[in-house]
Write an enzyme that holds these catalytic residues in place. Structure first.
Site, mmCIF file in Angstrom:
data_model
loop_
_atom_site.group_PDB
_atom_site.id
_atom_site.type_symbol
_atom_site.label_atom_id
_atom_site.label_comp_id
_atom_site.label_asym_id
_atom_site.label_seq_id
_atom_site.Cartn_x
_atom_site.Cartn_y
_atom_site.Cartn_z
ATOM 1 N N HIS A 1 -44.515 -56.841 19.549
ATOM 2 C CA HIS A 1 -45.560 -56.840 18.536
ATOM 3 C C HIS A 1 -46.881 -57.339 19.097
ATOM 4 O O HIS A 1 -46.864 -58.268 19.904
ATOM 5 C CB HIS A 1 -45.116 -57.742 17.374
ATOM 6 C CG HIS A 1 -46.072 -57.758 16.234
ATOM 7 N ND1 HIS A 1 -46.189 -56.687 15.373
ATOM 8 C CD2 HIS A 1 -46.966 -58.686 15.839
ATOM 9 C CE1 HIS A 1 -47.119 -56.976 14.474
ATOM 10 N NE2 HIS A 1 -47.605 -58.182 14.735
ATOM 11 N N PHE B 1 -47.283 -24.673 24.260
ATOM 12 C CA PHE B 1 -47.739 -25.864 24.981
ATOM 13 C C PHE B 1 -49.158 -25.690 25.535
ATOM 14 O O PHE B 1 -50.050 -26.508 25.310
ATOM 15 C CB PHE B 1 -46.853 -26.092 26.221
ATOM 16 C CG PHE B 1 -45.553 -26.803 25.991
ATOM 17 C CD1 PHE B 1 -44.433 -26.125 25.548
ATOM 18 C CD2 PHE B 1 -45.433 -28.156 26.283
ATOM 19 C CE1 PHE B 1 -43.223 -26.773 25.395
ATOM 20 C CE2 PHE B 1 -44.223 -28.817 26.142
ATOM 21 C CZ PHE B 1 -43.113 -28.124 25.695
ATOM 22 N N GLU C 1 -43.493 -21.155 51.878
ATOM 23 C CA GLU C 1 -44.432 -21.128 50.744
ATOM 24 C C GLU C 1 -45.645 -20.280 51.141
ATOM 25 O O GLU C 1 -46.232 -20.500 52.200
ATOM 26 C CB GLU C 1 -44.860 -22.560 50.384
ATOM 27 C CG GLU C 1 -45.990 -22.669 49.389
ATOM 28 C CD GLU C 1 -45.665 -22.037 48.027
ATOM 29 O OE1 GLU C 1 -44.731 -22.491 47.359
ATOM 30 O OE2 GLU C 1 -46.380 -21.074 47.648
ATOM 31 N N THR D 1 -41.285 -29.420 34.747
ATOM 32 C CA THR D 1 -41.213 -29.902 36.137
ATOM 33 C C THR D 1 -40.015 -30.828 36.385
ATOM 34 O O THR D 1 -39.262 -30.618 37.345
ATOM 35 C CB THR D 1 -42.536 -30.628 36.493
ATOM 36 O OG1 THR D 1 -43.587 -29.680 36.354
ATOM 37 C CG2 THR D 1 -42.511 -31.192 37.890
ATOM 38 N N ALA E 1 -51.482 -23.422 25.029
ATOM 39 C CA ALA E 1 -52.528 -23.105 24.048
ATOM 40 C C ALA E 1 -53.034 -24.372 23.360
ATOM 41 O O ALA E 1 -54.242 -24.635 23.312
ATOM 42 C CB ALA E 1 -51.992 -22.113 23.023
ATOM 43 N N LYS F 1 -53.911 -32.824 33.184
ATOM 44 C CA LYS F 1 -53.993 -34.188 32.662
ATOM 45 C C LYS F 1 -55.319 -34.848 33.075
ATOM 46 O O LYS F 1 -55.898 -35.620 32.306
ATOM 47 C CB LYS F 1 -52.797 -35.022 33.127
ATOM 48 C CG LYS F 1 -52.598 -36.217 32.208
ATOM 49 C CD LYS F 1 -51.209 -36.747 32.120
ATOM 50 C CE LYS F 1 -51.179 -37.923 31.150
ATOM 51 N NZ LYS F 1 -50.074 -38.836 31.355
ATOM 52 N N ALA G 1 -41.973 -14.971 51.399
ATOM 53 C CA ALA G 1 -40.619 -14.672 51.859
ATOM 54 C C ALA G 1 -39.966 -13.598 50.994
ATOM 55 O O ALA G 1 -40.288 -13.454 49.818
ATOM 56 C CB ALA G 1 -39.787 -15.946 51.831
ATOM 57 N N THR H 1 -47.033 -25.053 40.808
ATOM 58 C CA THR H 1 -47.816 -24.994 39.575
ATOM 59 C C THR H 1 -48.195 -26.389 39.083
ATOM 60 O O THR H 1 -49.355 -26.650 38.752
ATOM 61 C CB THR H 1 -47.017 -24.263 38.474
ATOM 62 O OG1 THR H 1 -46.726 -22.942 38.937
ATOM 63 C CG2 THR H 1 -47.803 -24.189 37.176
HETATM 64 P P1 NDP Z 1 -44.927 -21.083 25.338
HETATM 65 O O1 NDP Z 1 -43.690 -20.294 25.435
HETATM 66 O O2 NDP Z 1 -44.873 -22.528 25.024
HETATM 67 O O3 NDP Z 1 -45.911 -20.404 24.283
HETATM 68 C C1 NDP Z 1 -46.223 -19.046 24.333
HETATM 69 C C2 NDP Z 1 -47.063 -18.723 23.127
HETATM 70 O O4 NDP Z 1 -47.479 -17.371 23.237
HETATM 71 C C3 NDP Z 1 -46.311 -18.857 21.815
HETATM 72 O O5 NDP Z 1 -47.149 -19.400 20.849
HETATM 73 C C4 NDP Z 1 -45.974 -17.395 21.491
HETATM 74 O O6 NDP Z 1 -45.919 -17.130 20.129
HETATM 75 C C5 NDP Z 1 -47.190 -16.699 22.045
HETATM 76 N N1 NDP Z 1 -46.904 -15.289 22.311
HETATM 77 C C6 NDP Z 1 -46.006 -14.761 23.161
HETATM 78 N N2 NDP Z 1 -46.040 -13.417 23.105
HETATM 79 C C7 NDP Z 1 -46.980 -13.096 22.197
HETATM 80 C C8 NDP Z 1 -47.466 -11.868 21.687
HETATM 81 N N3 NDP Z 1 -46.993 -10.691 22.105
HETATM 82 N N4 NDP Z 1 -48.426 -11.916 20.743
HETATM 83 C C9 NDP Z 1 -48.906 -13.078 20.299
HETATM 84 N N5 NDP Z 1 -48.484 -14.282 20.736
HETATM 85 C C10 NDP Z 1 -47.528 -14.280 21.684
HETATM 86 O O7 NDP Z 1 -45.662 -20.807 26.735
HETATM 87 P P2 NDP Z 1 -46.876 -21.514 27.447
HETATM 88 O O8 NDP Z 1 -47.483 -20.449 28.283
HETATM 89 O O9 NDP Z 1 -47.720 -22.262 26.503
HETATM 90 O O10 NDP Z 1 -46.149 -22.532 28.402
HETATM 91 C C11 NDP Z 1 -45.152 -22.056 29.306
HETATM 92 C C12 NDP Z 1 -44.164 -23.134 29.578
HETATM 93 O O11 NDP Z 1 -44.741 -24.090 30.443
HETATM 94 C C13 NDP Z 1 -43.745 -23.888 28.331
HETATM 95 O O12 NDP Z 1 -42.621 -23.302 27.744
HETATM 96 C C14 NDP Z 1 -43.455 -25.258 28.829
HETATM 97 O O13 NDP Z 1 -42.086 -25.309 29.108
HETATM 98 C C15 NDP Z 1 -44.275 -25.362 30.098
HETATM 99 N N6 NDP Z 1 -45.414 -26.264 29.868
HETATM 100 C C16 NDP Z 1 -45.149 -27.573 29.634
HETATM 101 C C17 NDP Z 1 -46.180 -28.453 29.392
HETATM 102 C C18 NDP Z 1 -45.852 -29.869 29.133
HETATM 103 O O14 NDP Z 1 -44.756 -30.290 29.473
HETATM 104 N N7 NDP Z 1 -46.742 -30.636 28.522
HETATM 105 C C19 NDP Z 1 -47.579 -28.026 29.399
HETATM 106 C C20 NDP Z 1 -47.740 -26.623 29.631
HETATM 107 C C21 NDP Z 1 -46.691 -25.789 29.863
HETATM 108 P P3 NDP Z 1 -44.529 -17.217 19.277
HETATM 109 O O15 NDP Z 1 -44.188 -18.663 19.189
HETATM 110 O O16 NDP Z 1 -44.912 -16.604 18.001
HETATM 111 O O17 NDP Z 1 -43.529 -16.420 20.074
#
Ligand code: NDP
Length: 459
Positions: A433, A176, A34, A309, A178, A51, A114, A41
């Site tokens: 309940h 997610f 590593e 994860t 955002a 969280k 690596a 992450t």
């Molecule tokens: P996501 O894939 O969930 O979301 C990416 C966002 O970026 C979407 O809204 C997408 O829009 C937008 N986007 C991508 N490309 C563009 C572009 N060119 N222009 C404008 N908007 C764009 O990724 P995240 O980064 O939010 O999260 C990554 C991963 O990490 C997730 O898929 C999830 O699996 C994991 N994660 C899990 C969490 C949890 O379990 N609570 C918390 C955080 C992350 P559109 O939908 O229109 O393509």
């Protein structure tokens, strides 16, 4: 073949650590390499600190509610640097636990970046090490190439290291990361705008959850700027401006880029080793996480299957059990519960309504109510629950919830879905309940019965 180890794992995140420990438990001699902190992450710059920030944000609402319950003088001023120091100490503690878990399991660890060198060979810090099995578990990193200037924005990495709350924050993306940070930073007092290109956030989630989440975030004071893509981001005296494809401009003191993540392949030497990647840069693997090169496996976000994860951990353990244990294992990626830690949060498992009607007739059960705790103090927030059952067999295909405790509730219900429970099984379950979760076993009449969608017909 001469070998130094039975397994070399590249990447000590959740998946790599789980795989390495399980392989060592089966008697393998394991090295994990590593270049960054141990924990990956999720522990260092993702789920865990996120969280902890979410808990901090939750107090603003809790103080308000406390007053309604008779607590006088509840409240105070949030000092983010205090939170940041406590968070840093907690992450150090957890990293220590991860290191101890590795050494306690007999897994060797080396610090360094690596690179695959040849068949069964890995180079680290100028030294070549050999093993018949190599596991790639290097995860992902934020993408910053969606439009010009986006590299100026913070990513989730930097947001988690903030020591002051920005006065205003523009969040770009609707996934997610955002929605979670939009909700959290609003809770901490920032003026937040959530901008994304689709009509609703969380593409791919059940439409009823998406609508209600947008409404709930708006009710919490998040400005929703949907329905237009992005042209450019630039730095200005007051902060940042983003120009959208419809010509509009949004401005804020700080910007968060949450436009997705990419597999972390840089410097791994995949080309040289002949490991195939797909058009997203993810390592191509089969159901057993085998790459296209014999002797090289890959798991977790690097393979872009379900980037969660617990999925990476399950893939890592299945690999180790199959390759080093007595009984092969394979991960079923079909029933994977997920949570979104907004306020209110989402819990979801199984098919969405629109996915389910593609497969056959469905019965949709719903419940919507004001949770007791906030209704008591006049809160207008609503919890929403949806259960989707196969219209013919009654098998429960999907469970979706937006509301307090949704992730905890749906985690438990995902056991029922994994076991193939039917609506009748839910009906004969006696409620606890008074809880919110009991609504899921008290839904009697479907709110709609839908025929299977005709092929080619839109939702
Ligand atoms: P996501 O894939 O969930 O979301 C990416 C966002 O970026 C979407 O809204 C997408 O829009 C937008 N986007 C991508 N490309 C563009 C572009 N060119 N222009 C404008 N908007 C764009 O990724 P995240 O980064 O939010 O999260 C990554 C991963 O990490 C997730 O898929 C999830 O699996 C994991 N994660 C899990 C969490 C949890 O379990 N609570 C918390 C955080 C992350 P559109 O939908 O229109 O393509």
């Amino acid at each position: 073949m001469d070998k130094d180890y039975d397994l070399i794992t590249i990447g000590a995140g959740s998946g790599g650590v789980a795989a390495s420990r399980r392989a060592a438990a089966h008697g393998a001699k394991v090295l994990v390499i590593e270049g960054d902190r141990v924990g990956g992450t999720c522990v260092i710059r993702g789920c865990v600190p996120k969280k902890l920030m979410m808990y901090a944000a939750g107090f603003s609402q809790a103080f308000e509610e406390a007053r309604g319950y008779g607590w006088r003088d509840a409240g105070g001023r949030f000092e983010m640097s205090d939170w940041a120091a406590a968070k840093a100490a907690e992450i150090d503690r957890l990293e220590g636990i991860y290191r101890n878990l590795l050494s306690g399991s007999g897994v060797e660890r080396r610090a360094g970046w690596a690179r695959l060198k040849g068949p069964g060979e890995v180079e680290v810090n100028g030294e070549v090490l050999r093993a018949p099995r190599i596991l790639l578990a290097t995860g992902g990193r934020p993408a910053a190439d969606a439009f010009p200037g986006l590299e100026l924005a913070m990513t989730s990495n930097e947001v988690l290291d903030l020591t002051t709350v920005p006065e205003s924050l523009l969040v770009i993306g609707g996934g997610f990361i955002a929605v979670e940070f939009a909700s959290i930073l609003a809770g901490l007092g920032a003026r937040v705008t959530l901008a994304f290109r689709d009509v609703l956030p969380l593409r791919g989630f059940d439409a009823d959850l998406r609508r209600r989440l947008a409404d709930a975030l708006a009710a919490r004071g998040v400005a929703i700027a949907s329905g237009a893509g992005f042209a450019s981001l630039r730095k200005v005296a007051s902060g940042f401006e983003v120009e959208r494809l419809d010509g509009s401009v949004l401005a804020a003191a700080a910007v968060l880029n949450a436009t997705g993540r990419r597999p972390n392949t840089a410097g791994l030497g995949l080309d040289r080793a002949g490991v195939a990647t797909d058009r997203f840069g993810a390592v191509v693997v089969d159901h057993d996480s085998r790459s296209t090169v014999p002797g090289i496996w890959a798991i977790g976000d690097l393979t872009n299957r379900r980037n969660l994860t617990p999925v990476a951990i399950a893939e890592g353990r299945a690999f180790a059990d199959t390759e080093f244990g007595a009984s092969p294992a394979r991960v079923d990626h079909r029933v994977v519960a997920a949570a979104v830690f907004t306020d209110p949060p989402i819990g979801t498992v199984g098919l969405t309504e629109s996915q389910a009607v593609e497969l056959g007739p469905v019965d949709v059960y719903e419940s919507e109510f004001r949770p007791m705790k906030t209704a008591f103090v006049g809160g207008q927030q609503r919890s929403y629950m949806k259960l989707i059952a196969d219209g013919l067999s009654g098998r429960v295909l999907g469970v979706h919830m937006l509301g307090p405790d949704a992730p905890e509730i749906v985690q438990s219900l995902s056991v029922a879905l994994t076991c193939g429970a039917s609506k009748r099984d839910f009906d004969r379950t006696i409620a606890v309940h008074p809880t919110a979760a009991e609504e899921f076993v008290l839904m009697r009449e479907p709110s709609r019965r839908l025929p299977a969608r005709e092929p080619g017909r839109a939702a």
